[in-house]
Write a protein that holds these residues in place. Structure first.
Motif, PDB file in Angstrom:
ATOM      1  N   GLU A  22      45.436 -47.489  19.892  1.00  0.00           N
ATOM      2  CA  GLU A  22      45.906 -47.226  21.254  1.00  0.00           C
ATOM      3  C   GLU A  22      46.963 -48.226  21.714  1.00  0.00           C
ATOM      4  OE1 GLU A  22      42.596 -46.438  23.914  1.00  0.00           O
ATOM      5  OE2 GLU A  22      41.575 -45.290  22.363  1.00  0.00           O
ATOM      6  N   MET A  23      47.901 -48.476  20.812  1.00  0.00           N
ATOM      7  CA  MET A  23      49.037 -49.331  21.154  1.00  0.00           C
ATOM      8  C   MET A  23      50.331 -48.526  21.222  1.00  0.00           C
ATOM      9  SD  MET A  23      51.807 -50.968  19.640  1.00  0.00           S
ATOM     10  CE  MET A  23      52.896 -52.276  20.200  1.00  0.00           C
ATOM     11  N   VAL A  24      50.397 -47.417  20.472  1.00  0.00           N
ATOM     12  CA  VAL A  24      51.631 -46.642  20.439  1.00  0.00           C
ATOM     13  C   VAL A  24      51.970 -46.092  21.820  1.00  0.00           C
ATOM     14  CG1 VAL A  24      50.561 -44.410  19.832  1.00  0.00           C
ATOM     15  CG2 VAL A  24      52.915 -44.930  19.087  1.00  0.00           C
ATOM     16  N   GLU A  25      50.964 -45.920  22.691  1.00  0.00           N
ATOM     17  CA  GLU A  25      51.219 -45.439  24.045  1.00  0.00           C
ATOM     18  C   GLU A  25      52.033 -46.439  24.866  1.00  0.00           C
ATOM     19  OE1 GLU A  25      47.016 -44.330  22.711  1.00  0.00           O
ATOM     20  OE2 GLU A  25      48.356 -46.059  22.646  1.00  0.00           O
ATOM     21  N   ALA A  26      52.008 -47.712  24.465  1.00  0.00           N
ATOM     22  CA  ALA A  26      52.740 -48.756  25.190  1.00  0.00           C
ATOM     23  C   ALA A  26      54.129 -49.009  24.600  1.00  0.00           C
ATOM     24  CB  ALA A  26      51.941 -50.056  25.172  1.00  0.00           C
ATOM     25  N   VAL A  27      54.472 -48.335  23.512  1.00  0.00           N
ATOM     26  CA  VAL A  27      55.749 -48.591  22.838  1.00  0.00           C
ATOM     27  C   VAL A  27      56.919 -48.068  23.646  1.00  0.00           C
ATOM     28  CG1 VAL A  27      57.120 -47.961  20.795  1.00  0.00           C
ATOM     29  CG2 VAL A  27      54.749 -48.717  20.527  1.00  0.00           C
ATOM     30  N   GLY A  28      56.744 -46.895  24.253  1.00  0.00           N
ATOM     31  CA  GLY A  28      57.843 -46.266  24.981  1.00  0.00           C
ATOM     32  C   GLY A  28      58.609 -45.329  24.069  1.00  0.00           C
ATOM     33  N   GLU A  29      58.922 -44.131  24.558  1.00  0.00           N
ATOM     34  CA  GLU A  29      59.591 -43.118  23.737  1.00  0.00           C
ATOM     35  C   GLU A  29      60.896 -43.632  23.148  1.00  0.00           C
ATOM     36  OE1 GLU A  29      61.094 -38.470  24.096  1.00  0.00           O
ATOM     37  OE2 GLU A  29      60.497 -39.583  25.894  1.00  0.00           O
ATOM     38  N   GLU A  30      61.608 -44.403  23.912  1.00  0.00           N
ATOM     39  CA  GLU A  30      62.893 -44.953  23.451  1.00  0.00           C
ATOM     40  C   GLU A  30      62.737 -45.771  22.180  1.00  0.00           C
ATOM     41  OE1 GLU A  30      66.268 -48.065  25.234  1.00  0.00           O
ATOM     42  OE2 GLU A  30      64.427 -47.645  26.356  1.00  0.00           O
ATOM     43  N   TYR A  31      61.565 -46.394  22.018  1.00  0.00           N
ATOM     44  CA  TYR A  31      61.363 -47.315  20.901  1.00  0.00           C
ATOM     45  C   TYR A  31      60.484 -46.752  19.793  1.00  0.00           C
ATOM     46  CZ  TYR A  31      63.534 -50.709  23.968  1.00  0.00           C
ATOM     47  OH  TYR A  31      64.419 -51.369  24.790  1.00  0.00           O
ATOM     48  N   TRP A  32      60.085 -45.482  19.891  1.00  0.00           N
ATOM     49  CA  TRP A  32      59.294 -44.907  18.805  1.00  0.00           C
ATOM     50  C   TRP A  32      60.008 -44.990  17.450  1.00  0.00           C
ATOM     51  CZ3 TRP A  32      57.658 -39.859  21.796  1.00  0.00           C
ATOM     52  CH2 TRP A  32      56.608 -40.162  22.671  1.00  0.00           C
ATOM     53  N   THR A  42      46.792 -38.777  23.350  1.00  0.00           N
ATOM     54  CA  THR A  42      47.867 -37.788  23.332  1.00  0.00           C
ATOM     55  C   THR A  42      47.729 -36.818  24.494  1.00  0.00           C
ATOM     56  OG1 THR A  42      46.641 -36.199  21.965  1.00  0.00           O
ATOM     57  CG2 THR A  42      47.943 -37.888  20.806  1.00  0.00           C
ATOM     58  N   MET A  43      48.797 -36.070  24.737  1.00  0.00           N
ATOM     59  CA  MET A  43      48.780 -34.959  25.688  1.00  0.00           C
ATOM     60  C   MET A  43      49.507 -33.785  25.044  1.00  0.00           C
ATOM     61  SD  MET A  43      51.705 -35.647  28.596  1.00  0.00           S
ATOM     62  CE  MET A  43      50.749 -36.879  29.451  1.00  0.00           C
ATOM     63  N   ILE A 101      53.955 -44.407  27.905  1.00  0.00           N
ATOM     64  CA  ILE A 101      54.086 -42.951  27.871  1.00  0.00           C
ATOM     65  C   ILE A 101      53.052 -42.426  26.884  1.00  0.00           C
ATOM     66  CG2 ILE A 101      55.953 -43.095  26.169  1.00  0.00           C
ATOM     67  CD1 ILE A 101      56.937 -40.368  27.199  1.00  0.00           C
ATOM     68  N   ILE A 102      52.305 -41.407  27.303  1.00  0.00           N
ATOM     69  CA  ILE A 102      51.347 -40.759  26.417  1.00  0.00           C
ATOM     70  C   ILE A 102      52.119 -39.758  25.554  1.00  0.00           C
ATOM     71  CG2 ILE A 102      49.276 -39.347  26.263  1.00  0.00           C
ATOM     72  CD1 ILE A 102      48.774 -42.081  27.461  1.00  0.00           C
ATOM     73  N   PRO A 103      52.096 -39.905  24.231  1.00  0.00           N
ATOM     74  CA  PRO A 103      52.849 -38.988  23.373  1.00  0.00           C
ATOM     75  C   PRO A 103      52.056 -37.723  23.069  1.00  0.00           C
ATOM     76  CG  PRO A 103      51.770 -40.627  22.027  1.00  0.00           C
ATOM     77  CD  PRO A 103      51.410 -40.960  23.466  1.00  0.00           C
ATOM     78  N   SER A 104      52.717 -36.781  22.466  1.00  0.00           N
ATOM     79  CA  SER A 104      52.031 -35.645  21.848  1.00  0.00           C
ATOM     80  C   SER A 104      51.938 -35.916  20.355  1.00  0.00           C
ATOM     81  CB  SER A 104      52.816 -34.356  22.083  1.00  0.00           C
ATOM     82  OG  SER A 104      54.079 -34.409  21.419  1.00  0.00           O
ATOM     83  N   VAL A 105      51.037 -35.215  19.686  1.00  0.00           N
ATOM     84  CA  VAL A 105      50.948 -35.356  18.229  1.00  0.00           C
ATOM     85  C   VAL A 105      52.265 -34.944  17.581  1.00  0.00           C
ATOM     86  CG1 VAL A 105      49.788 -34.481  16.154  1.00  0.00           C
ATOM     87  CG2 VAL A 105      48.446 -35.050  18.189  1.00  0.00           C
ATOM     88  N   GLU A 106      52.869 -33.873  18.101  1.00  0.00           N
ATOM     89  CA  GLU A 106      54.144 -33.414  17.547  1.00  0.00           C
ATOM     90  C   GLU A 106      55.235 -34.474  17.680  1.00  0.00           C
ATOM     91  OE1 GLU A 106      52.200 -29.667  19.373  1.00  0.00           O
ATOM     92  OE2 GLU A 106      52.158 -31.848  19.643  1.00  0.00           O
ATOM     93  N   VAL A 128      42.448 -37.730  22.105  1.00  0.00           N
ATOM     94  CA  VAL A 128      42.638 -38.947  21.324  1.00  0.00           C
ATOM     95  C   VAL A 128      42.486 -38.575  19.856  1.00  0.00           C
ATOM     96  CG1 VAL A 128      40.215 -39.651  21.546  1.00  0.00           C
ATOM     97  CG2 VAL A 128      41.961 -41.372  21.029  1.00  0.00           C
ATOM     98  N   HIS A 129      43.352 -39.148  19.020  1.00  0.00           N
ATOM     99  CA  HIS A 129      43.413 -38.777  17.608  1.00  0.00           C
ATOM    100  C   HIS A 129      43.347 -40.011  16.711  1.00  0.00           C
ATOM    101  CE1 HIS A 129      44.932 -34.499  17.946  1.00  0.00           C
ATOM    102  NE2 HIS A 129      45.070 -34.934  19.191  1.00  0.00           N
TER     103      HIS A 129
END
Length: 425
Positions: A279-289, A312-313, A337-342, A414-415
């Motif tokens: 549960e750290m990827v949610e804090a990365v930010g879409e810009e930095y994925w 995820t959402m 940002i909460i990501p989607s699996v896709e 959550v995945h």
């Protein structure tokens, strides 16, 4: 004690202060925003219409309850309630709760109803004008190396003692995996260890494994990996968490196997047989994925595995809300940002990573949050003894209930995602 208060509010706010709210700590709660009569009237009509169509019973001011089913919502100050929502949308809805302008005996129930109908609360014509009324995320909360450090510290450096009041003995701040529901409090620590062991198994962590953990938490995963014989490097941006983890690791006799580094994931160097991040990827930010997955791929040895636990959402909701500044951003998790699996799969692919397994367990997060929420409610007095005021307490109970409702409504999931380099088995 400093709470996770947001960016500065608009200057166009009234001077009315709800009783008991410290304006120096809570500027957005202490004053009701100024709004034109037209805007307030539009908000009132939209909100009344939405509430009237939902399975809720609502009392506005001194009026009798409307509706014949569902949890009860009592709006004590309709004027302030509608003005806040008219100006600040769902941020205003949360701030109105923090100010005590509305209440309920079943906060999770109310928020679950709202989360279940989130896509239809606002009329479609107004949804198309979202850019005119929805707040945008502040540039200062971008997850650059410095921004990420500030964002993390605003939440995780509040106080180790605060988190200890409602977390179990493992001090694990993520979803557990239970054997059955409903679970008693005594089952939570076991559920957390079961979750950690599943991730370590998925990443094939054992004797001699060089493991990188991104996001130390309070050290439980690093401890369990070291007990398997792994050599662990774990990184965090939270000074409070690092201090606690270092002490626990030393006390357990694993200091020689675990290095706890205060640094950003982008600063890590070396080669690792396995990477785990909870549960750290949610804090990365879409810009930095892309940077995040490039970094992980570059650190992973051929044949290695990455095990991620990610909230995820649904993809369409992520696309619709990706730039919106929410109550959660303002008061709890800035920059997230909460990501989607896709979206995660798409971001990982250019880095040469593919998903080899995916397991969802959202109901387990709802149960975890229920146990945290009930524990927190039992310890309100202890929270205030730590220096957190009543407004903080209402904020935190809203946050826990808001999160639980998201999972109960299946708006959130959550995945466990396991990734490997393309071509690896």
């Amino acid at each position: 004690m400093k709470a996770a208060v947001s960016s500065p509010d608009s200057p166009s706010r009234t001077a009315t202060t709800p009783p008991g709210v410290d304006a120096s700590r809570w500027p957005g709660v202490a004053t009701v925003p100024h709004s034109s009569l037209l805007r307030t009237e539009v908000a009132s009509r939209v909100v009344r219409r939405a509430l009237g169509r939902l399975p809720l019973r609502v009392a506005l001011g001194g009026a009798p309850l409307t509706g014949d089913q569902g949890p009860v919502v009592r709006v004590r100050d309709p004027r302030a309630f509608f003005r806040r929502i008219g100006v600040d949308g769902l941020i205003g809805f949360g701030e109105s709760y923090m100010a005590g302008e509305w209440d309920t005996d079943d906060l999770v129930g109310v928020l679950t109803v709202l989360a279940s109908h989130v896509s239809s609360l606002v009329p479609r014509p107004l949804q198309q004008l979202r850019g005119l009324w929805a707040h945008r995320q502040p540039a200062a909360e971008r997850n650059s190396p410095q921004g990420a450090r500030t964002n993390v510290q605003r939440h995780y450096d509040l106080s180790n003692a605060l988190f200890a009041l409602f977390l179990d003995e493992t001090m694990t701040y993520s979803a557990g995996v239970f054997r059955s529901f409903p679970a008693p409090w005594s089952a939570l620590a076991e559920a957390q260890r079961r979750k950690i062991d599943r991730l370590l198994d998925a990443a094939r962590v054992g004797e001699g494994t060089r493991l990188l953990e991104i996001g130390t938490g309070w050290g439980e995963l690093a401890l369990r990996a070291a007990a398997r014989g792994a050599h662990v490097t774990t990184v965090t941006l939270s000074r409070e968490q690092r201090a606690h983890a270092v002490a626990r690791i030393a006390e357990a006799g694993h200091a020689g196997r675990v290095s706890v580094e205060l640094c950003d994931y982008r600063q890590v160097r070396g080669e690792f047989d396995a990477i785990v991040s909870v549960e750290m990827v949610e804090a990365v930010g879409e810009e930095y994925w892309p940077v995040y997955f490039d970094t992980l791929s570059g650190l992973l040895t051929p044949g290695g595995r990455i095990a991620l636990q990610a909230i995820t959402m649904p993809h369409d909701r992520m696309l619709a809300t990706r730039g919106t500044y929410t109550w959660i951003h303002k008061y709890i998790f800035p920059g997230g940002i909460i990501p989607s699996v896709e979206a995660l799969g798409d971001a990982a692919a250019p880095a040469g990573l593919r998903t080899v397994s995916d397991e969802a367990f959202g109901p387990h997060y709802a149960e975890t949050l229920r146990l945290w929420r009930e524990r927190f409610a039992e310890r309100h007095e202890d929270v205030q003894l730590l220096g957190f005021d009543a407004t903080f307490t209402r904020m935190w109970e809203f946050y826990l209930a808001y999160s639980e409702a998201g999972f109960r409504a299946r708006y959130l999931d959550v995945h466990h995602l396991v990734m490997a380099k393309a071509g690896a088995r």
